[in-house]
Enzyme design. Structure first.
Site, PDB file in Angstrom:
ATOM      1  N   HIS A 171       0.875  -1.170   0.000  1.00 35.06           N
ATOM      2  CA  HIS A 171       0.000   0.000   0.000  1.00 35.06           C
ATOM      3  C   HIS A 171       0.912   1.220   0.000  1.00 35.06           C
ATOM      4  O   HIS A 171       1.570   1.509   0.998  1.00 35.06           O
ATOM      5  CB  HIS A 171      -0.917  -0.001   1.214  1.00 35.06           C
ATOM      6  CG  HIS A 171      -1.760   1.243   1.289  1.00 35.06           C
ATOM      7  ND1 HIS A 171      -2.567   1.645   0.254  1.00 35.06           N
ATOM      8  CD2 HIS A 171      -1.893   2.191   2.252  1.00 35.06           C
ATOM      9  CE1 HIS A 171      -3.183   2.774   0.582  1.00 35.06           C
ATOM     10  NE2 HIS A 171      -2.773   3.131   1.789  1.00 35.06           N
ATOM     11  N   ASP A 197      -7.828   2.083   1.749  1.00 33.55           N
ATOM     12  CA  ASP A 197      -7.666   2.865   2.982  1.00 33.55           C
ATOM     13  C   ASP A 197      -8.392   4.196   2.905  1.00 33.55           C
ATOM     14  O   ASP A 197      -8.010   5.158   3.572  1.00 33.55           O
ATOM     15  CB  ASP A 197      -6.174   3.095   3.270  1.00 33.55           C
ATOM     16  CG  ASP A 197      -5.917   3.487   4.710  1.00 33.55           C
ATOM     17  OD1 ASP A 197      -6.801   3.264   5.554  1.00 33.55           O
ATOM     18  OD2 ASP A 197      -4.829   4.018   4.989  1.00 33.55           O
ATOM     19  N   HIS A 205      -5.184  10.115   0.083  1.00 36.86           N
ATOM     20  CA  HIS A 205      -5.876  10.371   1.347  1.00 36.86           C
ATOM     21  C   HIS A 205      -4.991  11.027   2.393  1.00 36.86           C
ATOM     22  O   HIS A 205      -5.447  11.926   3.105  1.00 36.86           O
ATOM     23  CB  HIS A 205      -6.514   9.082   1.887  1.00 36.86           C
ATOM     24  CG  HIS A 205      -5.618   7.889   1.833  1.00 36.86           C
ATOM     25  ND1 HIS A 205      -5.440   7.145   0.692  1.00 36.86           N
ATOM     26  CD2 HIS A 205      -4.855   7.305   2.779  1.00 36.86           C
ATOM     27  CE1 HIS A 205      -4.611   6.146   0.934  1.00 36.86           C
ATOM     28  NE2 HIS A 205      -4.232   6.222   2.188  1.00 36.86           N
ATOM     29  N   ASP A 212       1.530   4.884   0.068  1.00 40.78           N
ATOM     30  CA  ASP A 212       1.267   6.304   0.296  1.00 40.78           C
ATOM     31  C   ASP A 212       2.457   7.069  -0.283  1.00 40.78           C
ATOM     32  O   ASP A 212       3.590   6.882   0.158  1.00 40.78           O
ATOM     33  CB  ASP A 212       1.150   6.595   1.799  1.00 40.78           C
ATOM     34  CG  ASP A 212       0.025   5.794   2.443  1.00 40.78           C
ATOM     35  OD1 ASP A 212      -1.136   6.036   2.085  1.00 40.78           O
ATOM     36  OD2 ASP A 212       0.316   4.935   3.288  1.00 40.78           O
TER      37      ASP A 212
END
Length: 927
Positions: A14, A126, A353, A16
């Site tokens: 994941h 997420d 996000h 980011d």
């Protein structure tokens, strides 16, 4: 059918792009990860697949540093071993606009197209809550599933899995239904997206690992197919996974362990899901949890980011794209797909996000401000060039309203509704290029000494508009010709301010600044003002001694009082979560005495200014610093605010315009306090159980009171353009520009809308200790919002349309000398004059039955694949609505399209019935 369990291990990371480290720190780790991934795929055929986190930007980021690896990387994407798309970035769905969510999906598909494959996985691992229209959007993109980590099950601190006896679905699989009825198979990461990470190869360790993880997965699975996510946040790939799977197979011969991918896993699950899957409907906002893990307060973290995002989104989707589509359809300028895509990509690099949510370290958000500026600058240049191209194609000889000495300008309305509004335009009334005189100083003096006539504003039909003309004196300027070097000049300027009336939707009107002559003024509904009262045909506004507003809606007779008091509370939470100190009482400005003055009183606009001098606590006490260092969970903190105060001067500007059904508000203040929240309060006096908020392609109905499981004292919510309460007869709406957090407060006198203007916090939160002093947002702040009372239905009354138009800026452009040079015998209709397109002084490019419609206009652009004009609407209500369209350009065929702008169904007539809550896109083929 076999009952054998199959364990699907899906390798992923994941990613980011930026979060608890700056972007380039993460970037270094991404390059290392991708290098290792490519080496592993080269060397180990048993390492079969890797899921690239659903976002195509990872490829861009990697190749920015390692361009020599492109062929190698792209080969694995084409082969399907690296699963790619469908998004450009993993956005926050609620803090990015409806159209931004679609551009994200569209650009992700565009990036994947050269490879001939794309992951059709509705991936939301997420997101801090999921938009209710996601199933409809996904279905229109041929995606039949949604995989998500939040929204229907409690998620604990640091994303810890929480065992809940009951939540919306007993299984990790469920049916997710949009308000329009569209359904997809929803799959929840019931044990988070790291439940298959770091699988042991050692037999003894593997036995402990799989005994627990198999049991945890079986607890929620409705089929024999168990999902294990082999990775986590920024997780390096597990190169020995094939060996670990062989160990697992040896330990559990009744379980089939496979290195899988989402396509295979979803296909297998779809064949085995039971008939009794639960159906969950609409938004997934963790409504049935304790309320602490929703992360909704990211909507108020670093409000300045949300404001910049709103400006950037609006400029691209509601100004630059519609203008470019008008110019393209008119044949005056080609649609700049490449530049618009570049501007969107820069903007969307701020949409992940942890970025747009304002919940990263300070370095991340400093870089975001620069990205916002770069995207905005590109959009502004495109708007300027496109408006100029349209203006240069207007044949002003078609109107006899102006003489040869008129200074002409065109006002363009890129909103989806016919519009009135105040126009402020700087105009050059005389200029001299440097080669025309001995030096700039002499030219400036000559221009400055020239007497200006008294001016009037006249439209193409000869209507006179009362206007304020301000002499701005002499200024430097320049032109950038396409065929020679830059041309500097000195110019005499004036500023024209007037009320434009009935400028057509997706169209324009041309005006002339002419020497004054006797003529009857074009009728406008003037504003009257005296002392602390101002009113127009719709509203009467009284600014009270404490700075609040009493607002009378003349149409319904309903009066609202006490509007726009300010509330302040402490905040000992973090960037993710607001937490008020225990036992603290909110303080408000209701007891203060305001300094009031009538600032502006022309016929078309009145302005009253209120100044409040307030003292608020300076910040949290010393215990708060210790609790942060020791990682005391925010729910257990005991800190309070100090007794010491700092001044908070609040200057509120109330603006009422002629013919407007809303009261504009601008609030300016200099924040010197820390660890606190500032809100504006709007008591409606309406007793309601629910309210409505603008969300992604819907106006969502939400209950005022949370579910029985909720224990968080705060019940804040997300909004996009507006929030309102109504009793069915009358209603009160608050629209805003980049203020995404609100809460509905209730007492015996009715519902109060509380809109967050500022939240000052000092740490990131989540899994570690990360100081974020710049999240205190100290220094000058300015926010804008509007109060809109209405009667009856919010959509049919026009209140929703007013709120949608409120943040959209007008575009205006001065016409050059070319406007006066067209031959008088030029065609009086649209057409070509040689190679030159000729446009009339006033025109509309797309007309639809917007009056009292429950449809909301969303976009007007050109499809990259087909070159067709694309327009989109969505139905605000559950009832069917008629859409009737007339185009102002030559259209050879029309069709119903989808969110990917493809041809779906040919329309014999450009009209259709739009079912409740449906997103409808139409395409029009140009001649």
């Amino acid at each position: 059918m076999t009952n054998q369990k199959t364990a699907h291990l899906i390798s992923h990371t994941h990613w980011d792009r930026e979060w608890y480290m700056p972007y380039e720190h993460h970037h270094v780790l991404l390059v290392e990860l991708m290098d290792k991934l490519l080496d592993t795929l080269d060397q180990d055929p048993e390492y079969r697949y890797f899921h690239l986190d659903g976002q195509t930007i990872i490829r861009e980021d990697y190749l920015q540093v390692r361009p020599e690896q492109q062929e190698r990387l792209d080969r694995y994407i084409r082969e399907g071993r690296i699963q790619f798309g469908p998004w450009y970035v993993l956005q926050d769905e609620f803090l990015t606009s409806s159209e931004a969510n679609l551009r994200n999906l569209l650009i992700g598909h565009r990036d994947a197209k050269p490879f001939g494959v794309i992951s059709k996985t509705g991936y939301f691992p997420d997101s801090f809550g999921n938009m209710g229209q996601a199933p409809q959007i996904l279905q229109q993109a041929d995606i039949q599933n949604a995989i998500f980590g939040r929204g229907v099950k409690p998620t604990g601190f640091n994303n810890a899995v929480v065992d809940a006896e009951a939540y919306e679905s007993p299984y990790s699989e469920m049916i997710w239904r949009s308000p329009d009825g569209s359904e997809v198979l929803g799959i929840l990461f019931a044990n988070w997206y790291c439940n298959g990470m770091e699988v042991p190869v050692d037999l003894e360790q593997a036995k402990v690992y799989w005994d627990k993880n198999l049991q945890d997965a079986e607890k929620f699975a409705s089929t024999p197919h168990l999902l294990f996510m082999n990775g986590c946040d920024h997780q390096p790939i597990q190169t020995d996974l094939p060996a670990a799977l062989r160990t697992a197979s040896e330990l559990y011969p009744d379980v089939k362990f496979i290195h899988s991918n989402f396509d295979d896993y979803i296909e297998a699950v779809s064949r085995h899901v039971p008939d009794n899957l639960a159906t969950i409907e609409g938004e997934l906002r963790s409504q049935h949890t304790d309320g602490w893990g929703t992360l909704v307060n990211t909507a108020s973290a670093r409000v300045y980011l949300k404001q910049l995002n709103q400006q950037g989104q609006t400029l691209l989707e509601k100004v630059a794209e519609p203008l470019a589509a008008i110019a393209h359809a008119a044949g005056v300028k080609s649609y700049p797909h490449h530049l618009l895509t570049h501007a969107w990509k820069m903007l969307m690099q701020n949409h992940p996000h942890d970025s747009i949510c304002g919940c990263s370290v300070d370095e991340v958000h400093r870089e975001m401000v620069t990205r916002f500026a770069k995207s905005r600058q590109l959009a502004e240049k495109l708007v300027s060039q496109t408006a100029q191209a349209i203006g240069e194609s207007i044949n002003v000889q078609q109107s006899e309203a102006w003489g040869e000495d008129a200074v002409l300008f065109t006002v363009l309305n890129t909103a989806g509704w016919t519009r009135n509004g105040i126009i402020e335009q700087e105009l050059v009334v005389d200029k001299a290029f440097f080669p025309e005189g001995p030096n700039p100083q002499a030219l400036a003096r000559k221009l400055e000494e020239a007497a200006l006539p008294a001016y009037q504003v006249v439209d193409s039909a000869g209507n006179l508009y009362e206007a304020e003309i301000e002499d701005l004196g002499v200024h430097f300027g320049y032109e950038l010709p396409k065929d020679r070097f830059r041309q500097p000049y000195m110019a005499r300027k004036v500023k024209v301010t007037f009320q434009a009336k009935q400028v057509p939707a997706l169209g324009y009107q041309t005006y002339g600044l002419v020497p004054a002559r006797e003529q009857e003024s074009h009728s406008v509904h003037a504003v009257q003002a005296q002392g602390n009262v101002m009113e127009n045909q719709y509203l009467r506004v009284t600014v009270e001694d404490n700075g609040t507003v009493t607002l009378l809606d003349k149409r319904s007779g309903k009066e609202y009082d006490g509007l726009n008091a300010y509330e302040n509370t402490g905040d000992i939470g973090n960037e993710y979560v607001y937490r008020q100190p225990e036992g603290e009482q909110a303080i408000t400005t209701e007891h203060l005495k305001a300094e009031l003055r009538l600032v502006q009183y022309p016929p078309y606009r009145a302005v009253i200014e209120s100044v409040l001098h307030w003292n608020i606590p300076a910040g949290a006490d010393e215990l708060f610093e210790q609790e942060k260092r020791y990682m005391v969970p925010f729910t257990e903190r005991k800190a309070q605010r100090v007794q010491q105060t700092v001044p908070l001067k609040i200057t509120t500007t109330y603006i009422l315009e002629a013919g407007s059904d809303l009261l504009k508000v601008r609030t300016d203040f200099d924040n010197q306090a820390t660890d606190h929240r500032l809100r504006a309060l709007f008591p409606s006096g309406l007793v309601t159980d629910s309210h409505y908020a603008d969300s992604i392609f819907e106006v969502a109905k939400r209950p005022n009171a949370p579910a029985k499981e909720w224990v968080n004292p705060s019940n804040a919510q997300h909004q996009q353009a507006f929030v309102y309460v109504t009793d069915g007869s009358t209603g009160l709406m608050v629209a805003s520009k980049g203020l995404n957090e609100y809460e509905i407060l209730q007492n015996s006198s009715g519902s109060t809308i509380a809109v967050t203007l500022l939240r000052a916090s000092s740490e990131l939160g989540d899994w570690g200790v990360f100081e974020t002093p710049e999240a205190q947002c100290q220094g000058p702040q300015s926010v804008e919002y509007a109060i809109i009372p209405f009667a009856g239905d919010a959509a049919k009354s026009g209140a929703c349309a007013s709120a949608y138009m409120y943040p959209i800026p007008w575009t205006s452009v001065q016409l050059g000398a070319l406007a006066h040079t067209y031959a008088k015998e030029a065609q009086l209709v649209d057409g070509m004059n040689g190679d030159k397109t000729i446009l009339p002084p006033c025109k509309q490019w797309l007309d639809w039955n917007s009056e009292r419609s429950t449809l909301a206009f969303s976009t007007f652009k050109i499809a990259e694949e087909t070159g067709d004009v694309i327009a989109r609407w969505f139905n605000l209500t559950a009832d069917p609505a008629e859409l009737q369209v007339q185009t102002g350009f030559e259209c050879t065929a029309a069709y119903e399209s989808d969110v990917l702008e493809r041809v779906k169904v040919t329309l014999e007539e450009i009209s259709q019935t739009v079912s409740g809550h449906k997103i409808v896109t139409q395409g029009y083929k140009l001649r």
